[in-house]
Design a protein around this motif. Structure first.
Motif, short mmCIF file in Angstrom:
data_model
loop_
_atom_site.label_atom_id
_atom_site.label_comp_id
_atom_site.label_asym_id
_atom_site.label_seq_id
_atom_site.Cartn_x
_atom_site.Cartn_y
_atom_site.Cartn_z
N LYS B 97 3.02 59.40 11.15
CA LYS B 97 4.28 58.91 10.59
C LYS B 97 4.36 59.00 9.25
CE LYS B 97 8.31 57.24 13.07
NZ LYS B 97 8.89 56.70 14.11
N GLU B 98 5.26 59.22 8.50
CA GLU B 98 5.59 59.16 7.05
C GLU B 98 6.52 58.10 6.76
OE1 GLU B 98 5.00 62.59 4.54
OE2 GLU B 98 4.80 63.70 6.47
N HIS B 99 6.59 57.40 5.67
CA HIS B 99 7.55 56.61 5.47
C HIS B 99 8.28 56.80 4.24
CE1 HIS B 99 6.42 53.99 8.95
NE2 HIS B 99 5.22 54.44 8.67
N SER B 100 9.70 56.37 4.19
CA SER B 100 10.32 56.43 2.86
C SER B 100 9.70 55.66 1.90
CB SER B 100 11.73 56.06 3.19
OG SER B 100 12.42 56.93 4.12
N TRP B 101 9.81 56.05 0.61
CA TRP B 101 8.92 55.06 -0.26
C TRP B 101 9.84 55.16 -1.70
CZ3 TRP B 101 7.78 57.94 -4.67
CH2 TRP B 101 7.24 58.97 -4.50
N PHE B 102 9.61 54.03 -2.53
CA PHE B 102 10.53 53.89 -3.95
C PHE B 102 9.44 53.48 -4.80
CE2 PHE B 102 13.43 52.96 -0.68
CZ PHE B 102 14.60 53.87 -1.23
N THR B 103 9.78 53.90 -5.92
CA THR B 103 8.79 53.33 -7.26
C THR B 103 9.87 53.22 -8.40
OG1 THR B 103 7.17 54.09 -8.72
CG2 THR B 103 8.33 55.89 -7.71
N GLN B 104 9.18 52.21 -9.42
CA GLN B 104 9.97 51.75 -10.25
C GLN B 104 9.13 52.05 -11.58
OE1 GLN B 104 11.60 47.96 -9.92
NE2 GLN B 104 12.91 48.16 -11.83
N PRO B 105 9.08 53.44 -11.90
CA PRO B 105 8.23 53.66 -13.19
C PRO B 105 8.34 53.01 -14.41
CG PRO B 105 9.49 55.64 -12.69
CD PRO B 105 9.90 54.56 -11.64
N GLN B 106 9.78 52.65 -14.68
CA GLN B 106 9.89 51.94 -15.93
C GLN B 106 11.46 51.25 -15.92
OE1 GLN B 106 11.98 54.72 -18.97
NE2 GLN B 106 10.45 56.33 -18.18
N SER B 107 11.61 50.46 -16.60
CA SER B 107 12.87 49.40 -16.73
C SER B 107 14.08 50.46 -16.41
CB SER B 107 12.97 48.70 -17.96
OG SER B 107 14.09 48.35 -17.97
N GLY B 108 14.96 50.26 -15.48
CA GLY B 108 16.34 50.92 -15.24
C GLY B 108 15.99 52.27 -14.56
N VAL B 109 14.95 52.60 -14.25
CA VAL B 109 14.48 53.68 -13.30
C VAL B 109 13.98 53.54 -11.95
CG1 VAL B 109 13.12 55.94 -13.40
CG2 VAL B 109 13.93 55.09 -15.44
N MET B 110 14.69 53.99 -11.06
CA MET B 110 14.34 54.09 -9.49
C MET B 110 14.08 55.53 -9.12
SD MET B 110 15.93 52.27 -6.35
CE MET B 110 16.49 53.47 -5.83
N LEU B 111 12.87 55.81 -8.69
CA LEU B 111 12.56 57.15 -7.94
C LEU B 111 12.13 56.83 -6.71
CD1 LEU B 111 10.68 58.71 -10.92
CD2 LEU B 111 13.26 58.88 -10.46
N GLY B 112 12.22 58.00 -5.79
CA GLY B 112 11.95 57.54 -4.55
C GLY B 112 12.06 58.95 -3.57
N GLN B 113 11.57 58.73 -2.27
CA GLN B 113 11.57 59.92 -1.15
C GLN B 113 12.21 59.10 0.15
OE1 GLN B 113 8.55 62.94 -1.49
NE2 GLN B 113 7.85 62.02 0.39
N LYS B 114 13.36 59.70 0.53
CA LYS B 114 13.94 59.35 1.74
C LYS B 114 13.26 60.21 2.93
CE LYS B 114 17.90 58.22 4.35
NZ LYS B 114 19.37 57.86 4.24
N VAL B 115 12.57 59.92 3.97
CA VAL B 115 12.18 60.64 4.97
C VAL B 115 13.17 60.18 6.10
CG1 VAL B 115 10.16 61.11 6.44
CG2 VAL B 115 9.83 60.06 4.06
N THR B 116 13.52 61.51 6.82
CA THR B 116 14.61 61.63 7.84
C THR B 116 14.30 62.58 9.05
OG1 THR B 116 16.35 61.47 5.84
CG2 THR B 116 17.19 61.71 8.01
N PRO B 117 14.25 62.24 10.11
CA PRO B 117 14.11 63.25 11.25
C PRO B 117 15.05 64.51 11.14
CG PRO B 117 14.68 61.14 11.95
CD PRO B 117 14.62 60.93 10.84
N LEU B 118 14.87 65.46 11.50
CA LEU B 118 15.61 66.76 11.91
C LEU B 118 16.75 66.04 12.98
CD1 LEU B 118 13.52 69.88 12.01
CD2 LEU B 118 14.26 68.51 10.17
N SER B 119 17.76 66.63 13.05
CA SER B 119 18.64 66.26 14.12
C SER B 119 18.58 66.85 15.52
CB SER B 119 20.19 66.53 13.63
OG SER B 119 20.51 65.94 12.47
N ARG B 120 18.23 68.11 15.42
CA ARG B 120 18.05 68.96 16.61
C ARG B 120 17.19 70.11 16.62
NH1 ARG B 120 21.45 69.75 21.04
NH2 ARG B 120 21.48 71.58 21.65
#
Lengths: 429, 429
Positions: B97-120
């Motif tokens: 299982k994978e999880h969503s994650w965030f990172t804050q590489p510098q001030s004022g910057v937020m990057l990440g990856q949202k992991v969502t299951p397929l619906s159907r």
């Protein structure tokens, strides 16, 4: 832009977007090219390059001299901007890296997953008039970080027989020095089957025209591909707190790509719709690529008025846009409502163009609603997994009867036997 | 079995394995079915079911009564074995299982990856004479664990109009209660486009015959698919410390699948080759599915004599087998030499059949050399990622010039403008 109701837009979205049947003619042309390159290798590549790119080439591979020459043809500002972008792209993709793992669920049992980079990857970079150095980075850097040993680029030559210098400089910055002057379906064929000078790759990535996309669909299975990209889309969700001029600028940045690009804006009040529409018209007049953008806005542009943000995000999830911008009072809070989107841009100062070139996440994103099931290009596209299974003699003996029972239910006697022969041997000792 | 040298086998491996051109006739039939189901929905499904499965159905969906009835038709041993397998499969896939994650590489910057299951998700389960309850588990359990809300199964009905009871019991154990009696290319069409009773899915997984595989290739892009599966393979790497009878049993378990299955054994001395060959002949005689296994062994079976284990693993990586068994003195140590394999079975007591049914890792594996670029079916097949990008006004202002420079290099003025309009607005304040 066409301003429409949510219910009208919902109806538009339920229409099937693609059609497999209409491609018979394109297929015929593409299959002929695939088959020719498979049979005649480099000779066929040269012939198609003369026919389609109007240039006759002795050597398909870009030489060291051409790489040197390219460096002299680009500005220091370009190099500096690309250096900054490279650092961001590399560090984001580094975060995606996956590791091999093991687990020991019970005594005598070891299970795991080994993660290995692909050996050889081919990147298609579109050519002709436009140059896409950003596409080089977005495809080559993740492959490099994943650990792919051999990365090659194919791109159609310009009429002077050269590759665009910005593309070459980007390739060298990304650590790719194997670049071939081949475009179209013939390039995909070369990457999939190999020729005398281009060796077969494991995976083909990168965007291209209809011929390239269709050729990728045909070779899929023989090699891996990233996706079959359709026209590009943006969806901007905005409320009355948005800057209409920012929203309009972003819609137009999508619309200038090509006439089939789609710029969709979803708002929760009529006044915001009106203000954004006004801004679109105002800014459109000043664009260099006005004609393309205008056609895209007329045909595919929509401002949809939803009852509230809840309905707005329902529409977003149905659309599953490639790019989603959230320009509302609390964009972070609304992230939870997004199920389907390639990339999500939060707030007024996170325009799509930031993601196209600079922020770090990949700009190769699922188009035409495929964000409902597909992901951005990433490290995971350049690595593959192998399962690992180890059972001790004692652990296997305990499992053998269950295994044989299932095998027999499926009518597979030799499967059952492979379990039973081990159990019998264990008893003998 | 044919006993051959490493250099001869290397030559066999360099031949291209597939051919796209030979499928024109199959394509015509498949495309006609896809188009009919798209146009006529359930009516077309019923018509094809009469034609191909020789049964006329009023209701396509399996009823609650049929599920109940199925439970009475399977043995308690089967249920117990499946319960044990289910626990193992679920717990292995839980680890993926994978999880969503965030990172804050510098001030004022937020990057990440949202992991969502397929619906159907739609699962195709082959039918006819054989029943594959294990295939139900291997496809449905990962989808369930990934969080897919709606999982449906399509499978061809038996001549009595029912679905095999073992398949139904496995479906219910896996938490799938939406099962439709539809097989072949028509089932793939229903899953891809939707009909009155079957709603369109985001992804189609599961094995099938040539019609099913080809239909999946055609709808790929409109929906996601797991892979286009070819015939099944095993590769056993063995040295003189192996049990020849175990190696032979495992080679035969692969060979009994179908005549196109391939059983390959790579050894580092002639004596081991001879002993395994003898065992294969001995065990072959006692098999229920002798005819199939014999044909497979004759046509595709090979014992390859390599100079040493180093050469053996070179051949393994060229072959990129679906299943790899390592039966040598130090199997764990040799894991490091494996680049390309779907699943790796270590030691004498880890036969392929353990992975087919029981250990936990998925039995849906890349076939025909595609392990060079593809992974086993896993949780990651039922989840997708969205990139997340947030820049503050200050952070964007600093990036704006670089972004505009790259945009202008690519000739995209509206892209540059989307950056510049924000920078200008920041200065105004």
């Amino acid at each position: 832009m066409k301003i429409i109701t949510a219910s009208k837009y919902r109806k538009e979205l339920t229409k099937s977007r693609g059609s497999i049947e209409k491609n018979a003619q394109l297929d015929e042309a593409v299959l002929a090219i695939l088959s020719e390159v498979r049979k005649n290798g480099d000779e066929a590549l040269r012939r198609y390059t003369e026919q389609f790119d109007l240039v006759s080439l002795d050597t398909l591979r870009v030489s060291d001299e051409e790489f040197q020459e390219a460096k002299g043809m680009v500005s220091p500002e370009f190099i500096a901007a690309m250096e900054a972008a490279k650092e961001n792209i590399a560090s984001f993709h580094q975060e995606q890296k996956e590791h091999s793992w093991f687990t020991q669920p019970q005594s005598g049992v070891m299970l795991g997953q080994k993660v290995t980079p692909l050996s050889r990857v081919g990147i298609y970079i579109p050519g002709g008039k436009a140059a896409y150095p950003s596409t080089v980075f977005m495809n080559a850097l993740p492959a490099k970080i994943a650990g792919v040993l051999s990365i090659i680029i194919t791109t159609p030559p310009q009429k002077n027989g050269k590759v665009n210098p910005h593309v070459l400089v980007a390739a060298e910055m990304a650590g790719v020095n194997e670049v071939y002057k081949v475009g179209g379906a013939q390039a995909i064929a070369a990457l999939a089957y190999g020729t005398e000078t281009i060796s077969k790759v494991n995976k083909i990535v990168g965007p291209g025209n209809a011929f390239v996309a269709r050729a990728k669909k045909w070779v899929y299975g023989e090699v891996a591909i990233d996706m079959i990209a359709g026209p590009s889309e943006i969806c901007v969700v905005a409320d009355r707190t948005c800057h209409p001029s920012f929203a309009a600028a972003d819609l137009l940045s999508q619309a200038e790509h090509d006439e089939e690009a789609a710029a969709i804006c979803i708002v929760n009040d009529e006044e915001t719709a009106r203000l954004i529409d006004e801004e679109v018209n105002k800014q459109l007049a000043a664009l260099e690529r006005k004609q393309i953008a205008e056609k895209s806005i007329e045909t595919n542009g929509r401002i949809v008025i939803a009852a509230d943000l809840t309905e707005a995000f329902e529409l977003v999830n149905l659309l599953a846009p490639e790019h989603l911008e959230i320009m509302t009072e609390n964009p972070m809070e609304q992230l939870q409502f997004v199920q389907n989107a390639g990339a999500i841009f939060l707030g007024d100062h996170s325009p799509e163009v930031l993601g196209d070139y600079f922020a770090g996440p990949n700009h190769t994103l699922p188009t035409s609603g495929t964000a409902a099931f597909a992901s951005p290009l990433g490290i995971y596209d350049f690595m593959k997994k192998s399962s690992i299974i180890h059972y001790s003699q004692a652990a296997f003996s305990k499992a053998a009867d269950s295994i044989a029972t299932i095998a027999k239910t499926e009518g597979l006697g030799a499967h059952a036997r492979a379990a039973e022969i081990r159990k019998a041997a264990s008893k003998d000792r």
